[in-house]
Every structure is written in structure tokens, then in C-alpha cells.
Scaffold this motif. Sequence first.
Motif, PDB file in Angstrom:
ATOM      1  N   TYR A   1     -29.160 -17.220  28.640  1.00 13.83           N
ATOM      2  CA  TYR A   1     -28.746 -15.988  27.011  1.00 13.83           C
ATOM      3  C   TYR A   1     -27.865 -16.210  26.164  1.00 13.83           C
ATOM      4  O   TYR A   1     -26.676 -17.315  26.154  1.00 13.83           O
ATOM      5  CB  TYR A   1     -27.825 -14.340  27.357  1.00 13.83           C
ATOM      6  CG  TYR A   1     -26.560 -14.246  28.471  1.00 13.83           C
ATOM      7  CD1 TYR A   1     -26.975 -14.510  29.645  1.00 13.83           C
ATOM      8  CD2 TYR A   1     -25.546 -13.995  27.373  1.00 13.83           C
ATOM      9  CE1 TYR A   1     -25.396 -14.112  29.999  1.00 13.83           C
ATOM     10  CE2 TYR A   1     -24.577 -14.137  27.897  1.00 13.83           C
ATOM     11  CZ  TYR A   1     -24.559 -13.991  29.369  1.00 13.83           C
ATOM     12  OH  TYR A   1     -22.988 -12.937  29.885  1.00 13.83           O
ATOM     13  N   GLN A   2     -28.002 -15.736  24.753  1.00  6.86           N
ATOM     14  CA  GLN A   2     -27.197 -16.085  23.802  1.00  6.86           C
ATOM     15  C   GLN A   2     -26.184 -14.671  23.110  1.00  6.86           C
ATOM     16  O   GLN A   2     -26.849 -14.018  22.976  1.00  6.86           O
ATOM     17  CB  GLN A   2     -27.498 -16.936  22.353  1.00  6.86           C
ATOM     18  CG  GLN A   2     -28.146 -18.320  22.797  1.00  6.86           C
ATOM     19  CD  GLN A   2     -29.284 -18.886  21.727  1.00  6.86           C
ATOM     20  OE1 GLN A   2     -30.360 -18.380  21.264  1.00  6.86           O
ATOM     21  NE2 GLN A   2     -28.640 -19.743  21.217  1.00  6.86           N
ATOM     22  N   VAL A   3     -25.216 -15.164  22.496  1.00  7.34           N
ATOM     23  CA  VAL A   3     -24.695 -14.272  21.969  1.00  7.34           C
ATOM     24  C   VAL A   3     -24.377 -14.024  20.137  1.00  7.34           C
ATOM     25  O   VAL A   3     -23.286 -15.185  20.453  1.00  7.34           O
ATOM     26  CB  VAL A   3     -23.430 -13.176  22.369  1.00  7.34           C
ATOM     27  CG1 VAL A   3     -22.900 -12.574  22.074  1.00  7.34           C
ATOM     28  CG2 VAL A   3     -23.638 -13.527  24.087  1.00  7.34           C
TER      29      VAL A   3
ATOM     30  N   ALA B   1     -21.953 -13.177  17.117  1.00  4.82           N
ATOM     31  CA  ALA B   1     -20.959 -11.842  16.699  1.00  4.82           C
ATOM     32  C   ALA B   1     -20.730 -12.631  16.170  1.00  4.82           C
ATOM     33  O   ALA B   1     -21.092 -13.258  14.552  1.00  4.82           O
ATOM     34  CB  ALA B   1     -20.219 -12.288  18.007  1.00  4.82           C
TER      35      ALA B   1
ATOM     36  N   GLY C   1     -22.844  -7.628  17.517  1.00  2.00           N
ATOM     37  CA  GLY C   1     -23.594  -9.076  18.159  1.00  2.00           C
ATOM     38  C   GLY C   1     -24.795  -8.313  18.365  1.00  2.00           C
ATOM     39  O   GLY C   1     -25.511  -7.286  17.807  1.00  2.00           O
TER      40      GLY C   1
ATOM     41  N   THR D   1     -27.524  -9.988  21.357  1.00  2.00           N
ATOM     42  CA  THR D   1     -27.623 -10.984  22.790  1.00  2.00           C
ATOM     43  C   THR D   1     -29.499 -10.793  22.911  1.00  2.00           C
ATOM     44  O   THR D   1     -29.828 -10.562  22.653  1.00  2.00           O
ATOM     45  CB  THR D   1     -26.892 -10.440  23.948  1.00  2.00           C
ATOM     46  OG1 THR D   1     -25.702  -9.769  23.831  1.00  2.00           O
ATOM     47  CG2 THR D   1     -27.364 -10.833  25.515  1.00  2.00           C
TER      48      THR D   1
ATOM     49  N   THR E   1     -26.870 -10.124  31.893  1.00  2.00           N
ATOM     50  CA  THR E   1     -25.582 -10.621  31.322  1.00  2.00           C
ATOM     51  C   THR E   1     -24.819 -11.069  32.430  1.00  2.00           C
ATOM     52  O   THR E   1     -24.501  -9.989  33.446  1.00  2.00           O
ATOM     53  CB  THR E   1     -24.932  -9.637  30.012  1.00  2.00           C
ATOM     54  OG1 THR E   1     -24.744  -8.308  30.721  1.00  2.00           O
ATOM     55  CG2 THR E   1     -25.952  -9.831  29.038  1.00  2.00           C
TER      56      THR E   1
ATOM     57  N   TYR F   1     -25.012  -0.218  22.041  1.00  2.00           N
ATOM     58  CA  TYR F   1     -26.225  -1.154  22.539  1.00  2.00           C
ATOM     59  C   TYR F   1     -27.293  -0.423  21.876  1.00  2.00           C
ATOM     60  O   TYR F   1     -27.539   0.875  21.838  1.00  2.00           O
ATOM     61  CB  TYR F   1     -26.408  -1.119  23.830  1.00  2.00           C
ATOM     62  CG  TYR F   1     -25.425  -2.186  24.755  1.00  2.00           C
ATOM     63  CD1 TYR F   1     -23.754  -2.518  24.358  1.00  2.00           C
ATOM     64  CD2 TYR F   1     -25.592  -2.786  25.393  1.00  2.00           C
ATOM     65  CE1 TYR F   1     -24.020  -3.752  24.751  1.00  2.00           C
ATOM     66  CE2 TYR F   1     -25.309  -3.584  26.302  1.00  2.00           C
ATOM     67  CZ  TYR F   1     -23.872  -4.050  25.900  1.00  2.00           C
ATOM     68  OH  TYR F   1     -22.905  -4.780  26.150  1.00  2.00           O
TER      69      TYR F   1
END
Length: 192
Positions: A55-57, A59, A74, A76, A90, A104
Amino acid sequence: MLQVDLAPHAAATRFVESRLEGGATHATDRRVADMKDVFQDETLRSGMDPDRLMYQVFAHEAVNQGTPGGLFFGVTHLSPGTVGNEYFMTKGHTHARPECAEYYWGIEGTGFLVLFNATRAWVEEIAPGSLHYVPGRTAHRIVNTGDVVLKVGACWPSDAGHDYSVIKSTAFTVIIRNTDGRAQCVPNPAFG
Ligand code: S6P
Ligand code: ZN
């Protein structure tokens, strides 16, 4: 007449195709190599390509970490896939200031938000448009149960911090696994 300036900081930051770009934004990559002891089957995980992106976050941090009263924003991007029969997810965390809550929301893809606190565990389905309130003192992680990248937005206090001591595969009280092609939420057999 009142002078109104176009804030250069706000103008430089963009939310493009569910990614954040520009001023005060940064991206963090989490690869298979970064996920030691997170999944039930550590032997299977350690045999996977360590460079595979999990995964990529992205922010946007307009203030310094730890600033009281501020907010972080952010997104995700969690890849589809499994480690054995456990879906990609995650790491999961509580907040270092445990009372801090978080929002979220689902943008693309499908999955679950897994939550637990001192008294109960629960799971919320994530889909485009779903909104999720993560109360304080609650561990949280997202799980991709679909075939496409799961994209989830988040907004949290700038002084929340992260506590990853809950990530060990034995610590989350419930896990999400693929059983005959269907996502199933089960008590974590390694818990306790
Ligand atoms: C931050 C928020 C998310 C997560 C991200 C990655 O409070 O909950 O931005 O950091 O989904 O999860 P993790 O558990 O690796 O930090
Ligand atoms: Zn959080």
C-alpha cells in the motif's frame, strides 16, 4: 476594501485521481518487506517478493506532527492480493494519544475496516461513499477484499501520532480471510 489573498499553499496542493500532490504532501510506500509479523502466515509472507507494493499512503500535513488542534488528511491505496488466505491489509494501529478519533471514507474498491477496543471488536464494510468514524482508544486497519486497488480517505488530528504495538499477527482480535472465494470475518486464532 478588504484585501483577500489567494493562499499560495492551498493553491499548490492538489487531490488528483485520489492522490495528493504538491505542497506539504508526501507519500509513504509499504512493501511486503515492511509487513513482518503482520499476517498469520509469516513463512508465506517472507517467501513473497519483498519489493511487491502492498500500500501507499498519501498525506497532506499542513502543520508539524504533534501540533495540538490541527488536522491531517490522507488517502491510502491498498493493493488487492492475499498472503495465504488472508487479504492484503494495512499494518493497523492505535493513536499514540489514544483519545484521538479519526474519519475514514471509501473512495474506490471494496474492503473492510477492522476495529477493536478494550470491550469489543467490529467490522465495517468499505465501498465508494461509505463513511466511518473511528472512535478514540480503538485499533484500526483496512483490508482489501476486492480485485482492484482499495482507495480510502482519512482525516485525523495532527497530534494523534501512531502506536504500532498492536500490529503483531497475534494482537488484532479478528482477521479477514478468503474462504472459498468469499470474505469471512473470524476471531483471530492467534489472539491471546
Ligand atoms: C492515520 C490513518 C491512515 C493510516 C494508513 C496506513 O491515522 O489511520 O492514514 O496511517 O491507512 O495504515 P497504517 O496502519 O500502516 O498506518
Ligand atoms: Zn489512525
